[in-house]
Design an enzyme around this catalytic site. Structure first.
Site, PDB file in Angstrom:
ATOM      1  N   ASN A   9       0.943  -1.292  -0.003  1.00 25.28           N
ATOM      2  CA  ASN A   9       0.058  -0.148   0.124  1.00 25.28           C
ATOM      3  C   ASN A   9       0.760   1.224   0.006  1.00 25.28           C
ATOM      4  O   ASN A   9       1.316   1.655   1.153  1.00 25.28           O
ATOM      5  CB  ASN A   9      -0.824   0.105   1.301  1.00 25.28           C
ATOM      6  CG  ASN A   9      -1.517   1.311   1.569  1.00 25.28           C
ATOM      7  OD1 ASN A   9      -2.090   2.025   0.449  1.00 25.28           O
ATOM      8  ND2 ASN A   9      -2.593   1.275   2.375  1.00 25.28           N
ATOM      9  N   TRP A  10       0.923   2.053  -1.147  1.00 22.86           N
ATOM     10  CA  TRP A  10       1.771   3.124  -1.416  1.00 22.86           C
ATOM     11  C   TRP A  10       1.360   4.137  -0.477  1.00 22.86           C
ATOM     12  O   TRP A  10       2.088   5.127  -0.325  1.00 22.86           O
ATOM     13  CB  TRP A  10       2.281   3.291  -2.754  1.00 22.86           C
ATOM     14  CG  TRP A  10       2.988   2.396  -3.554  1.00 22.86           C
ATOM     15  CD1 TRP A  10       3.100   1.002  -3.145  1.00 22.86           C
ATOM     16  CD2 TRP A  10       3.716   2.437  -4.839  1.00 22.86           C
ATOM     17  NE1 TRP A  10       4.083   0.325  -4.133  1.00 22.86           N
ATOM     18  CE2 TRP A  10       4.330   1.049  -5.170  1.00 22.86           C
ATOM     19  CE3 TRP A  10       3.489   3.311  -5.734  1.00 22.86           C
ATOM     20  CZ2 TRP A  10       4.839   0.789  -6.331  1.00 22.86           C
ATOM     21  CZ3 TRP A  10       4.432   3.265  -7.014  1.00 22.86           C
ATOM     22  CH2 TRP A  10       4.940   2.142  -7.241  1.00 22.86           C
ATOM     23  N   LYS A  11       0.078   4.179  -0.377  1.00 27.34           N
ATOM     24  CA  LYS A  11      -0.417   5.577   0.166  1.00 27.34           C
ATOM     25  C   LYS A  11      -0.188   6.698  -0.652  1.00 27.34           C
ATOM     26  O   LYS A  11      -0.167   6.538  -1.866  1.00 27.34           O
ATOM     27  CB  LYS A  11       0.043   5.739   1.754  1.00 27.34           C
ATOM     28  CG  LYS A  11      -0.236   4.377   2.523  1.00 27.34           C
ATOM     29  CD  LYS A  11      -0.064   4.545   3.840  1.00 27.34           C
ATOM     30  CE  LYS A  11      -0.339   3.323   4.735  1.00 27.34           C
ATOM     31  NZ  LYS A  11      -0.190   3.324   6.113  1.00 27.34           N
ATOM     32  N   HIS A  95      -9.750   1.107   4.784  1.00 28.05           N
ATOM     33  CA  HIS A  95      -8.003   1.273   5.546  1.00 28.05           C
ATOM     34  C   HIS A  95      -8.315   2.274   6.718  1.00 28.05           C
ATOM     35  O   HIS A  95      -9.317   3.382   6.390  1.00 28.05           O
ATOM     36  CB  HIS A  95      -7.185   1.847   4.617  1.00 28.05           C
ATOM     37  CG  HIS A  95      -5.870   1.914   5.307  1.00 28.05           C
ATOM     38  ND1 HIS A  95      -5.583   2.800   6.042  1.00 28.05           N
ATOM     39  CD2 HIS A  95      -4.548   1.063   5.006  1.00 28.05           C
ATOM     40  CE1 HIS A  95      -4.284   2.589   6.419  1.00 28.05           C
ATOM     41  NE2 HIS A  95      -3.669   1.420   5.809  1.00 28.05           N
ATOM     42  N   GLU A  97      -6.915   4.744   7.937  1.00 30.72           N
ATOM     43  CA  GLU A  97      -6.813   5.943   7.449  1.00 30.72           C
ATOM     44  C   GLU A  97      -7.973   6.653   6.741  1.00 30.72           C
ATOM     45  O   GLU A  97      -8.246   7.906   6.859  1.00 30.72           O
ATOM     46  CB  GLU A  97      -5.473   6.359   6.649  1.00 30.72           C
ATOM     47  CG  GLU A  97      -4.232   5.880   7.455  1.00 30.72           C
ATOM     48  CD  GLU A  97      -3.018   5.455   6.720  1.00 30.72           C
ATOM     49  OE1 GLU A  97      -3.095   5.400   5.475  1.00 30.72           O
ATOM     50  OE2 GLU A  97      -2.240   5.218   7.433  1.00 30.72           O
ATOM     51  N   GLU A 167      -5.458  -4.836  10.427  1.00 21.50           N
ATOM     52  CA  GLU A 167      -4.678  -4.034  10.576  1.00 21.50           C
ATOM     53  C   GLU A 167      -4.718  -3.235  11.927  1.00 21.50           C
ATOM     54  O   GLU A 167      -5.576  -2.175  12.166  1.00 21.50           O
ATOM     55  CB  GLU A 167      -4.503  -2.898   9.538  1.00 21.50           C
ATOM     56  CG  GLU A 167      -4.367  -3.507   8.168  1.00 21.50           C
ATOM     57  CD  GLU A 167      -3.637  -2.522   7.452  1.00 21.50           C
ATOM     58  OE1 GLU A 167      -2.595  -2.556   6.673  1.00 21.50           O
ATOM     59  OE2 GLU A 167      -4.121  -1.485   6.910  1.00 21.50           O
ATOM     60  N   GLY A 173       2.436   2.280  10.739  1.00 15.83           N
ATOM     61  CA  GLY A 173       3.237   3.458  10.767  1.00 15.83           C
ATOM     62  C   GLY A 173       4.092   3.652  12.031  1.00 15.83           C
ATOM     63  O   GLY A 173       4.723   4.723  11.869  1.00 15.83           O
ATOM     64  N   SER A 213       3.336  -2.115  10.315  1.00  9.40           N
ATOM     65  CA  SER A 213       4.776  -2.039  10.805  1.00  9.40           C
ATOM     66  C   SER A 213       5.388  -3.436  10.475  1.00  9.40           C
ATOM     67  O   SER A 213       6.157  -3.900  11.033  1.00  9.40           O
ATOM     68  CB  SER A 213       5.163  -1.742  12.184  1.00  9.40           C
ATOM     69  OG  SER A 213       4.660  -0.276  12.337  1.00  9.40           O
ATOM     70  N   GLY A 234       2.680  -0.997   4.424  1.00  8.25           N
ATOM     71  CA  GLY A 234       2.745   0.299   3.918  1.00  8.25           C
ATOM     72  C   GLY A 234       4.329   0.950   3.786  1.00  8.25           C
ATOM     73  O   GLY A 234       4.692   0.456   2.625  1.00  8.25           O
ATOM     74  N   GLY A 235       4.897   1.369   4.944  1.00  8.76           N
ATOM     75  CA  GLY A 235       6.204   2.055   4.701  1.00  8.76           C
ATOM     76  C   GLY A 235       7.336   1.136   3.787  1.00  8.76           C
ATOM     77  O   GLY A 235       7.997   1.481   3.042  1.00  8.76           O
TER      78      GLY A 235
HETATM   79  P1  PGA Z   1       2.658   0.205   7.458  1.00 11.94           P
HETATM   80  O1  PGA Z   1       1.378   0.435   6.915  1.00 11.94           O
HETATM   81  O2  PGA Z   1       3.307  -0.954   7.026  1.00 11.94           O
HETATM   82  O3  PGA Z   1       3.524   1.268   7.377  1.00 11.94           O
HETATM   83  O4  PGA Z   1       2.526   0.084   9.168  1.00 11.94           O
HETATM   84  C1  PGA Z   1       0.557  -0.588   6.861  1.00 11.94           C
HETATM   85  C2  PGA Z   1      -0.758  -0.120   6.327  1.00 11.94           C
HETATM   86  O5  PGA Z   1      -1.197   0.760   6.481  1.00 11.94           O
HETATM   87  O6  PGA Z   1      -1.574  -0.852   5.432  1.00 11.94           O
END
Ligand code: PGA
Length: 250
Positions: A9-11, A95, A97, A167, A173, A213, A234-235
């Site tokens: 997930n590049w966001k 998600h 967010e 998640e 994050g 994470s 994500g990251g």
């Molecule tokens: P993260 O994000 O790996 O940076 O914690 C995961 C996600 O939000 O899908």
């Protein structure tokens, strides 16, 4: 056997040139994709290019969101049909967010799930509790409610098309991963709810990904758990080196 999936997930990261470079890096590096479906979810404007670059390759494309309506006067929104026309096959829905910054309700997410499936796209449906909810020991209740409110209206046939991503919000994050025991416990609970609502065969066929994470250093242990079928990353999906290391941990 359940499909193993590692999805990146590049966001809101990567301009078009940066994104093309990253996709190219991922294509160029050898991944031991034995039995693992690799998915990347770049921002909308990269979907078409990603579709072209990945044509004939094993890597699949996901959108990070889609509109809750089919089409029409919804300025700034992107429909499931538009996403489908780029060659993308998955859509991340719900998600945390989106739930928190954009106030997406369970009802809206339910519409997004339906619209995505109607367009023959596969939802990657995210659920997860906040730190406060976990500290108050409400986490199982929260997860159950999230599933019931936006997914459990689906028929036995349609639920099998959904990928669930657990998640925990406190792990996204933050660098704080859920312990393997904590993650496995919740994944097993999610599968038990799917068994209760549908049946064992259905529950056993649905991939449940862990997100929050997940890094090269902890992926192997997480993925070795019985009910963890891969990850939503994500990251660590923003560099080919880390993302490939996670894929290779399956
Ligand atoms: P993260 O994000 O790996 O940076 O914690 C995961 C996600 O939000 O899908």
């Amino acid at each position: 056997m359940r499909q193993k999936i590692v999805a990146g997930n590049w966001k809101m990261n990567c301009t078009i040139p940066d994104g093309i470079e990253l996709i190219q890096d991922l294509i160029d590096t050898k991944q031991s994709t034995n039995n693992c479906q690799v998915v990347i979810a770049p921002p909308f404007m990269l979907l078409e290019k990603a579709g072209t670059l990945c044509k004939g390759k094993t890597m699949k494309i996901a959108a990070q969101n889609c509109a809750a309506w089919e089409k029409g006067a919804y300025t700034g929104e992107v429909s499931a049909a538009m996403i489908q026309s780029t060659g993308a096959e998955y859509v991340i829905i719900g998600h945390s967010e989106r739930r928190s910054y954009f106030a997406e309700s369970a009802e809206v997410l339910k519409s997004k799930v339906d619209i995505t499936l109607n367009q023959s796209l596969l939802p990657i449906f995210c659920i997860g509790e906040t730190l406060e909810e976990r500290e108050e020991e409400e986490h199982f209740k929260v997860i159950k409610e999230q599933l019931e409110a936006s997914l459990f209206h689906l028929s036995n046939k349609m639920i099998k098309k959904v990928v669930v991503a657990y998640e925990p919000v406190w792990a996204i994050g933050t660098g704080k991963t859920a312990s393997t025991e904590t993650a496995q416990e919740m994944h097993a609970y999610i599968r038990s709810l799917l068994t209760e609502k549908y049946n064992v065969e259905t529950a056993e066929s649905i991939s449940i990904l862990y997100g929050g994470s997940c890094k090269p250093g902890n992926a192997k242990e997480l993925f070795s758990q019985k009910d963890i079928d891969g990850g939503l990353i994500g990251g660590a999906s923003l560099t080919a080196q880390d993302f490939n290391a996670i894929i290779n941990a399956i």
